[in-house]
Design a protein around this motif. Structure first.
Motif, PDB file in Angstrom:
ATOM      1  N   GLN A 111     -11.499   0.311  12.857  1.00 30.69           N
ATOM      2  CA  GLN A 111     -10.106  -0.012  12.533  1.00 30.69           C
ATOM      3  C   GLN A 111      -9.508   1.043  11.602  1.00 30.69           C
ATOM      4  O   GLN A 111     -10.157   1.472  10.658  1.00 30.69           O
ATOM      5  CB  GLN A 111     -10.054  -1.373  11.824  1.00 30.69           C
ATOM      6  N   PRO A 112      -8.296   1.495  11.905  1.00 28.61           N
ATOM      7  CA  PRO A 112      -7.618   2.335  10.910  1.00 28.61           C
ATOM      8  C   PRO A 112      -7.338   1.458   9.688  1.00 28.61           C
ATOM      9  O   PRO A 112      -6.729   0.406   9.837  1.00 28.61           O
ATOM     10  CB  PRO A 112      -6.298   2.713  11.601  1.00 28.61           C
ATOM     11  N   PRO A 113      -7.828   1.825   8.514  1.00 27.83           N
ATOM     12  CA  PRO A 113      -7.641   0.926   7.373  1.00 27.83           C
ATOM     13  C   PRO A 113      -6.169   0.643   7.086  1.00 27.83           C
ATOM     14  O   PRO A 113      -5.331   1.525   7.267  1.00 27.83           O
ATOM     15  CB  PRO A 113      -8.289   1.677   6.210  1.00 27.83           C
ATOM     16  N   SER A 114      -5.873  -0.595   6.665  1.00 25.07           N
ATOM     17  CA  SER A 114      -4.502  -0.943   6.280  1.00 25.07           C
ATOM     18  C   SER A 114      -4.141  -0.187   5.010  1.00 25.07           C
ATOM     19  O   SER A 114      -5.009   0.151   4.220  1.00 25.07           O
ATOM     20  CB  SER A 114      -4.392  -2.439   6.017  1.00 25.07           C
ATOM     21  N   ILE A 115      -2.870   0.056   4.832  1.00 19.85           N
ATOM     22  CA  ILE A 115      -2.418   0.815   3.660  1.00 19.85           C
ATOM     23  C   ILE A 115      -2.331  -0.138   2.464  1.00 19.85           C
ATOM     24  O   ILE A 115      -1.584  -1.111   2.509  1.00 19.85           O
ATOM     25  CB  ILE A 115      -1.044   1.457   3.913  1.00 19.85           C
ATOM     26  N   PRO A 116      -3.089   0.149   1.408  1.00 23.71           N
ATOM     27  CA  PRO A 116      -3.108  -0.799   0.293  1.00 23.71           C
ATOM     28  C   PRO A 116      -2.025  -0.518  -0.747  1.00 23.71           C
ATOM     29  O   PRO A 116      -2.174  -0.878  -1.900  1.00 23.71           O
ATOM     30  CB  PRO A 116      -4.504  -0.580  -0.304  1.00 23.71           C
ATOM     31  N   HIS A 117      -0.968   0.174  -0.348  1.00 30.70           N
ATOM     32  CA  HIS A 117       0.115   0.441  -1.304  1.00 30.70           C
ATOM     33  C   HIS A 117       1.439   0.435  -0.564  1.00 30.70           C
ATOM     34  O   HIS A 117       1.476   0.428   0.658  1.00 30.70           O
ATOM     35  CB  HIS A 117      -0.116   1.777  -2.016  1.00 30.70           C
ATOM     36  N   SER A 118       2.531   0.466  -1.340  1.00 24.87           N
ATOM     37  CA  SER A 118       3.841   0.473  -0.716  1.00 24.87           C
ATOM     38  C   SER A 118       4.125   1.874  -0.148  1.00 24.87           C
ATOM     39  O   SER A 118       3.711   2.869  -0.714  1.00 24.87           O
ATOM     40  CB  SER A 118       4.892   0.107  -1.759  1.00 24.87           C
ATOM     41  N   ILE A 119       4.811   1.928   0.979  1.00 25.59           N
ATOM     42  CA  ILE A 119       5.148   3.245   1.528  1.00 25.59           C
ATOM     43  C   ILE A 119       6.664   3.384   1.642  1.00 25.59           C
ATOM     44  O   ILE A 119       7.171   4.173   2.422  1.00 25.59           O
ATOM     45  CB  ILE A 119       4.481   3.496   2.901  1.00 25.59           C
ATOM     46  N   GLU A 120       7.372   2.591   0.839  1.00 18.76           N
ATOM     47  CA  GLU A 120       8.835   2.610   0.909  1.00 18.76           C
ATOM     48  C   GLU A 120       9.416   3.990   0.642  1.00 18.76           C
ATOM     49  O   GLU A 120      10.444   4.357   1.189  1.00 18.76           O
ATOM     50  CB  GLU A 120       9.411   1.628  -0.114  1.00 18.76           C
ATOM     51  N   LYS A 121       8.757   4.743  -0.238  1.00 21.82           N
ATOM     52  CA  LYS A 121       9.317   6.039  -0.609  1.00 21.82           C
ATOM     53  C   LYS A 121       8.860   7.146   0.334  1.00 21.82           C
ATOM     54  O   LYS A 121       9.297   8.279   0.199  1.00 21.82           O
ATOM     55  CB  LYS A 121       8.899   6.390  -2.027  1.00 21.82           C
TER      56      LYS A 121
END
Lengths: 189, 201
Positions: A111-121
């Protein structure tokens, strides 16, 4: 349809805890219930009950008309539920993207790991990819971020590349940020 | 006798008169100057050029400097024009270069703007680095930062101990060293260019 049969079906539906609109002779049940109902119908000889809606895993609900006079208007649920077509859609509830230190555990090995941070920027465009401010070979140590995996620097034939493979340029194609949101569609994966 | 008296009177009138005119003209000129200064220091003035309005101003609107939890907003001059008088005047004089390029149409299409973006960005980053990110610090102050409330990653990096300020040494880094592209899109190839110019490590 014979009365006792109708009562049996209605009773069965009640057991299945499906929402019931008796006044309009329309019964709304979930996909799971529909399957149960179908097998129920099959077991009852001579039943005329029809499954009006196609069984689709992506439909949140199907509608079965259990009405004695078939041909009467049947309400059809779409992905928007019973929301009128000409009305504005319900506003989407806003959700904040999760920040989870230490990362999110994978559900399966590849699995491509889920992103554990916001990527809004972050911005991924023709001009550049700001994820690589932190995840590139050059910067990941300084930023204390994991480097994009080796596989991201290979062609599909396994040839090593100096720069990020174009196949892996659009990170969010595979990696997604997480939020506390109910899935729009039932997911049994 | 009367002649001398008259002359004295005339001289008095002259001095008083010229002083008064001087003051009035001075007030008008100074007021006008300050008024123009204030006028050219508004967001409205900045985006009266479509070069700004169609590019960087739109980009600003996607960022936290435009809208955020607490509703504080930074507009163009907050970051791009120094607050202190002397520095402000110097910047305003330098801006005559921008007026020249406006007239020449150096960046009057999106394509031209894109081609020129890296040059402009590097120049602005250099300015910020040279002034120890003075304009950032008009609002952001190390002393007012609550590191407890920052993300651990940020807190660690903003910690004065890391910055060696407690030992009386000058910090080796300034805001713009890390915070590039926070209000506008980053130009293509910015990372290599910034490294070459000594603006990024």
């Amino acid at each position: 349809m014979k009365k006792p049969l109708l009562i049996t079906i209605v009773g069965a539906l009640m057991l299945l805890q499906a929402p019931l609109v008796i006044g309009e002779e329309t019964v709304t049940i979930s996909v799971k219930d529909l399957k149960a109902l179908k097998s129920l119908c099959a077991s009852i000889d001579g039943a005329k009950t029809t499954a009006a809606a196609p069984i689709s895993s992506s439909a949140p609900a199907a509608v079965v008309s259990a009405s004695p006079d078939i041909g009467k208007a049947v309400k059809v649920a779409s992905l928007r539920g019973f929301h009128e077509l000409d009305k504005d859609a319900k506003p989407v509830e806003k959700k904040k993207q999760f920040k989870i230190s230490g990362g999110i555990e994978k559900n399966w090995t590849l699995q491509p790991p889920s992103i554990p941070h916001s990527i809004e920027k972050d911005r991924i465009t023709l001009k550049g990819n700001t994820c690589m401010k932190c995840h590139s070979k050059a910067n990941h140590e300084k930023e204390k971020a994991p480097q994009a995996a080796e596989s991201h620097y290979k062609t599909r034939d396994g040839k090593k590349l100096e720069k990020l493979s174009p196949r892996r340029y659009f990170c969010v194609q595979c990696h997604t940020p997480q939020a506390d949101a109910k899935p729009l569609v039932e997911n049994i994966f | 006798m009367t002649q001398i008296k008259d002359r004295k009177r005339m001289a008095g009138f002259f001095i008083k008169g010229s002083l008064l005119t001087g003051i009035i003209v001075g007030i008008i000129l100074w007021g006008g100057f300050n008024w123009t200064m204030a006028l050219t220091n508004t967001e409205q003035f900045c985006i009266s050029c479509h070069e700004m309005e169609d590019n960087v101003y739109k980009e600003l609107q996607e960022t936290v400097h435009w809208s955020n939890r607490t509703g504080v907003r930074a507009t163009c001059p907050d970051c791009h024009v120094p607050k202190e008088w002397v520095h402000k005047i110097i910047r305003k004089i330098k801006a005559s270069n921008e007026v020249y390029h406006k007239i020449m149409g150096t960046i009057d299409t999106p394509e031209k703007f894109e081609n020129y973006r890296l040059t402009m960005a590097i120049s602005e980053w250099k300015r910020m680095k040279a002034t120890d990110s003075r304009e950032c610090r008009n609002c952001h102050n190390f002393a007012s930062m609550n590191l407890e409330k920052q993300e651990p990653r940020s807190a660690e990096r903003h910690d004065p101990h890391v910055w060696e300020v407690v030992d009386g040494k000058t910090p080796s880094k300034t805001c713009i060293d890390c915070h590039k592209g926070i209000a506008h899109h980053l130009p293509k190839g910015w990372e290599e260019a910034a490294k070459k110019a000594g603006l990024q490590d």
